[in-house]
Design an enzyme around this catalytic site. Structure first.
Site, PDB file in Angstrom:
ATOM      1  CB  THR A 393       4.238   5.384  -0.470  1.00 54.51           C
ATOM      2  OG1 THR A 393       3.409   5.442  -1.632  1.00 54.51           O
ATOM      3  CG2 THR A 393       4.432   6.769   0.089  1.00 54.51           C
ATOM      4  CB  CYS A 394       4.875   0.155   0.406  1.00 58.13           C
ATOM      5  SG  CYS A 394       6.591   0.161   0.891  1.00 58.13           S
ATOM      6  CG  ASP A 395      -0.989   2.870  -1.991  1.00 59.48           C
ATOM      7  OD1 ASP A 395      -1.418   2.523  -3.118  1.00 59.48           O
ATOM      8  OD2 ASP A 395      -1.738   3.112  -1.028  1.00 59.48           O
ATOM      9  CG  ASN A 436       4.276   3.890   2.947  1.00 51.59           C
ATOM     10  OD1 ASN A 436       4.848   3.202   2.118  1.00 51.59           O
ATOM     11  ND2 ASN A 436       2.999   3.719   3.225  1.00 51.59           N
TER      12      ASN A 436
END
Ligand SMILES: Cc1ncc(COP(=O)(O)O)c(C=O)c1O
Length: 446
Positions: A393-395, A436
């Site tokens: 994910t973009c985390d 996401n």
């Protein structure tokens, strides 16, 4: 060996191409194979491939057979034959049954209340139901789930100390008669919504030695526990005894002895006021096997039974265990895939390995790198180097292991399958709905 293979390449209309009977070499890597081909010399299927550039491509090696005890033969067969889309977790319910039998043999005077939160799959609940297990639940949802697989309220303990009054009333209306509390307010709610019920009071515990501690949030001091048991009687409830949880994945067995000793001291205070108690609930904490070996369940049984005999001499106690992790942890395997391998600098020896599963899709217990899973790749046995493991994910919180020294084969490649072992507990339920846009962790109970 000829085995069906999902190549995983996508055609221009985003359709997966499934190829059967693709050859694999002993090294596992097939070079020069057409994406949809039946071997290096096969002609591409022009119906499927007509828009695809005919470039050469490396195909991920097949996972070799793993020794028994690592991944059950049933799970290995499932993975080889079904080639499920990753990420997913496969749980061998026969192993759950074996774990239940081992636990109840180790503590024959006790009654197991399976902690549904560890893995609420219906197949698991049904198997444990048939084996005679009882169930520890945390919410109305878990109660409804148990009822829907034919588990009666009389086999359910509402072990969460944080409940809405209407949820207590719901539980009672479904036949639940056993409740946990660690505060006067909670006892008053139980007295109003489920009058006359059996209650036990949870002790606060420091959880030293546990890899996943459950300290601070739950339980109360011994003195307060004694007061609450007396107040329970005064509220018209039936005070039964004490519970504790020494922390999940507890490898310090002396914790059970210390907690049972504390329970005995509370019993003495309460019984001096004319109330007879009979219940000791030792919670969970029994381990799964992650990266380090753990004591067998029989050792836990010996500690608990010895402690009961020592601290409650000559008394027949009702013993409750609430196993979660130890029932299902080792029964499950996550199949995942390497999405990307990169470095933060060309000279950096550490590779970042991004998987198609992360903290938000089932591996929440990697928080603070608390639970350290065993990993298997098709290239095990070759030279290894350091890696940071992360989710897709973009985390930036979605990093699984950065400080603990994980190493993976140097020739690990994108597209390789990774098996994450002992992942049957606390994975599916921690998986987010669609963070996401990634789907929740798919599970197969076999
Ligand atoms: C009340 C209660 N009982 C039992 C368990 C199961 O513990 P374990 O997974 O360590 O066996 C838990 C876990 O959170 C719990 O909260």
């Amino acid at each position: 060996m000829l085995a069906p293979r999902r190549v995983g390449a996508r055609n221009p209309v985003n359709r997966e191409v499934i190829v059967s009977e693709a050859p694999s070499t002993s090294a596992g890597t097939v070079r020069g194979e057409y994406q949809s081909g039946r071997g290096a010399s096969a002609k591409p299927d022009t119906k499927v491939d007509s828009f695809r550039p005919r470039r050469m491509r490396q195909v991920a090696p097949v996972m070799p057979a793993l020794p028994q005890g690592e991944v059950s033969a049933k799970i290995q067969r499932f993975l080889a034959e079904r080639r499920p889309k990753t990420p997913c977790v496969i749980v061998d319910v026969d192993i759950v049954e074996g774990n239940y039998r081992a636990l109840t043999a180790a503590m024959p005077q006790g009654r197991a209340y399976y902690a549904v939160k560890a893995n609420p799959a219906r197949e698991i609940l049904a198997r444990l139901r048939d084996l005679g297990s009882c169930f520890d639940v945390a919410s109305p949802g878990e109660i409804e789930l148990c009822l829907s697989v034919g588990i009666g309220g009389d086999r359910i303990s509402y072990g969460n100390t944080i409940k809405k009054e209407r949820d207590i009333a719901f539980a009672r209306s479904r036949g639940v008669r056993l409740f946990a509390a660690d505060s006067l307010s909670e006892l008053q709610k139980i007295a109003r919504a489920a009058p006359g019920s059996d209650v036990f009071v949870r002790l606060l515990w420091q959880c030293g030695g546990a890899e996943w501690p459950l300290s601070r949030k739950f339980g109360c001091s011994p003195k307060m526990a004694a007061d609450l048991l007396v107040q329970a009687r005064d509220l018209g409830l039936n005070p039964r005894g004490i519970s504790f949880h020494v922390g999940s994945q507890q490898t310090d067995l002396t914790q059970y002895d210390q907690a049972i000793a504390e329970a005995a001291r509370v019993f003495a205070i309460v019984e001096a006021q004319g109330i007879t108690l009979d219940l000791v609930n030792v919670g969970g904490g029994f381990p799964a096997r992650y990266r380090t070996d753990v004591a067998p369940i029989i050792a836990y049984g010996q500690v608990v039974e010895t402690a009961l005999a020592r601290h409650f001499p000559g008394r027949a106690m009702t013993l409750i265990m609430e196993p979660g992790r130890s029932m299902v942890g080792d029964a499950g395997v996550i199949a995942a895939e390497v999405v990307l391998i990169s470095r933060k600098d060309d000279d950096d020896p550490v590779r970042w390995v991004y998987l198609d599963i992360g903290k938000f899709s089932g591996l929440a217990e990697t928080m603070d790198e608390a639970i350290k899973y065993r990993l298997r790749t098709p290239r095990d046995g070759r030279a290894v180097g350091p890696v940071v493991l992360a989710g897709p994910t973009c985390d930036s919180a979605d990093i699984l292991y950065e400080t603990f020294n994980y190493e993976l084969p140097l020739d690990l490649a994108e597209g390789d399958q990774i098996l994450i072992l002992s992942t049957g507990a606390y994975t599916t339920t921690y998986s987010s709905v669609a963070f996401n846009g990634f789907r929740p962790l798919k599970d197969y109970c076999i």
